[in-house]
Design a protein around this motif. Structure first.
Motif, PDB file in Angstrom:
ATOM      1  N   MET A  15       0.816  -1.188   0.000  1.00 31.93           N
ATOM      2  CA  MET A  15       0.000   0.000   0.000  1.00 31.93           C
ATOM      3  C   MET A  15       0.868   1.264   0.000  1.00 31.93           C
ATOM      4  SD  MET A  15      -3.097   0.725  -0.190  1.00 31.93           S
ATOM      5  CE  MET A  15      -3.881   2.282  -0.201  1.00 31.93           C
ATOM      6  N   THR A  16       2.027   1.194   0.619  1.00 27.21           N
ATOM      7  CA  THR A  16       2.919   2.340   0.647  1.00 27.21           C
ATOM      8  C   THR A  16       3.381   2.702  -0.760  1.00 27.21           C
ATOM      9  OG1 THR A  16       3.642   1.744   2.851  1.00 27.21           O
ATOM     10  CG2 THR A  16       5.039   3.257   1.655  1.00 27.21           C
ATOM     11  N   TYR A  17       3.646   1.679  -1.580  1.00 25.82           N
ATOM     12  CA  TYR A  17       4.082   1.959  -2.943  1.00 25.82           C
ATOM     13  C   TYR A  17       2.961   2.632  -3.737  1.00 25.82           C
ATOM     14  CZ  TYR A  17       6.304   1.422  -7.454  1.00 25.82           C
ATOM     15  OH  TYR A  17       6.877   1.677  -8.669  1.00 25.82           O
ATOM     16  N   ALA A  18       1.721   2.200  -3.530  1.00 30.74           N
ATOM     17  CA  ALA A  18       0.583   2.843  -4.198  1.00 30.74           C
ATOM     18  C   ALA A  18       0.502   4.309  -3.784  1.00 30.74           C
ATOM     19  CB  ALA A  18      -0.714   2.111  -3.860  1.00 30.74           C
ATOM     20  N   ALA A  48      -4.170  -1.024  -4.567  1.00 32.04           N
ATOM     21  CA  ALA A  48      -4.865  -0.345  -3.477  1.00 32.04           C
ATOM     22  C   ALA A  48      -6.299  -0.815  -3.274  1.00 32.04           C
ATOM     23  CB  ALA A  48      -4.854   1.160  -3.729  1.00 32.04           C
ATOM     24  N   LYS A  49      -6.953  -1.242  -4.339  1.00 32.83           N
ATOM     25  CA  LYS A  49      -8.376  -1.583  -4.258  1.00 32.83           C
ATOM     26  C   LYS A  49      -8.700  -2.617  -3.180  1.00 32.83           C
ATOM     27  CE  LYS A  49     -12.378  -2.888  -6.977  1.00 32.83           C
ATOM     28  NZ  LYS A  49     -12.880  -3.205  -8.317  1.00 32.83           N
ATOM     29  N   PRO A  50      -7.967  -3.723  -3.079  1.00 27.83           N
ATOM     30  CA  PRO A  50      -8.312  -4.704  -2.031  1.00 27.83           C
ATOM     31  C   PRO A  50      -8.229  -4.134  -0.617  1.00 27.83           C
ATOM     32  CG  PRO A  50      -6.765  -5.669  -3.599  1.00 27.83           C
ATOM     33  CD  PRO A  50      -6.866  -4.211  -3.911  1.00 27.83           C
ATOM     34  N   ILE A  97      -8.526   4.146   1.927  1.00 26.38           N
ATOM     35  CA  ILE A  97      -9.609   4.675   1.104  1.00 26.38           C
ATOM     36  C   ILE A  97      -9.158   5.952   0.397  1.00 26.38           C
ATOM     37  CG2 ILE A  97     -11.958   5.618   1.147  1.00 26.38           C
ATOM     38  CD1 ILE A  97     -12.409   3.755   3.651  1.00 26.38           C
ATOM     39  N   ASP A  98      -8.462   6.806   1.104  1.00 30.26           N
ATOM     40  CA  ASP A  98      -7.991   8.070   0.547  1.00 30.26           C
ATOM     41  C   ASP A  98      -7.031   7.847  -0.616  1.00 30.26           C
ATOM     42  OD1 ASP A  98      -7.969  11.056   0.901  1.00 30.26           O
ATOM     43  OD2 ASP A  98      -5.827  10.673   1.161  1.00 30.26           O
ATOM     44  N   VAL A  99      -6.063   6.979  -0.438  1.00 29.72           N
ATOM     45  CA  VAL A  99      -5.081   6.706  -1.501  1.00 29.72           C
ATOM     46  C   VAL A  99      -5.783   6.129  -2.728  1.00 29.72           C
ATOM     47  CG1 VAL A  99      -3.099   5.284  -2.160  1.00 29.72           C
ATOM     48  CG2 VAL A  99      -3.114   6.441   0.053  1.00 29.72           C
TER      49      VAL A  99
END
Length: 85
Positions: free
Chosen positions: A1-4, A24-26, A39-41
């Motif tokens: 998630m950090t990379y996204a 990020a979606k999952p 959710i924000d990202v």
């Protein structure tokens, strides 16, 4: 998630946004959907890709679910509604 998140912040390439959305979606829609940062990202990536109505729907849903715990998500919601993101 950090990379996204890094892609969302620093990339300027729609192909990168599309790939990061898949990562990020999952997190934003699954069991961890109670995390406002996920959710924000996810919503910001959708917005940057041009999927503005879908991004706003994701943010609106997140704000409704999280209520007082939405924190920065409410700021993102306001910016998206104004077109200032």
């Amino acid at each position: 998630m950090t990379y996204a998140n890094d892609v969302m912040l620093f990339a300027n390439d729609k192909a990168c946004y599309s790939e990061a959305i898949q990562w990020a979606k999952p997190f934003a829609t699954g069991n961890d959907a109670s995390n406002n940062w996920y959710i924000d990202v996810y919503a910001r990536l959708l917005y940057k890709l041009g999927e503005k109505s879908q991004a706003l729907a994701v943010v609106n849903d997140g704000v409704a679910k999280l209520g007082d715990k939405a924190y920065g998500l409410k700021d993102t919601q306001e910016k998206m509604q104004k077109g200032d993101l």
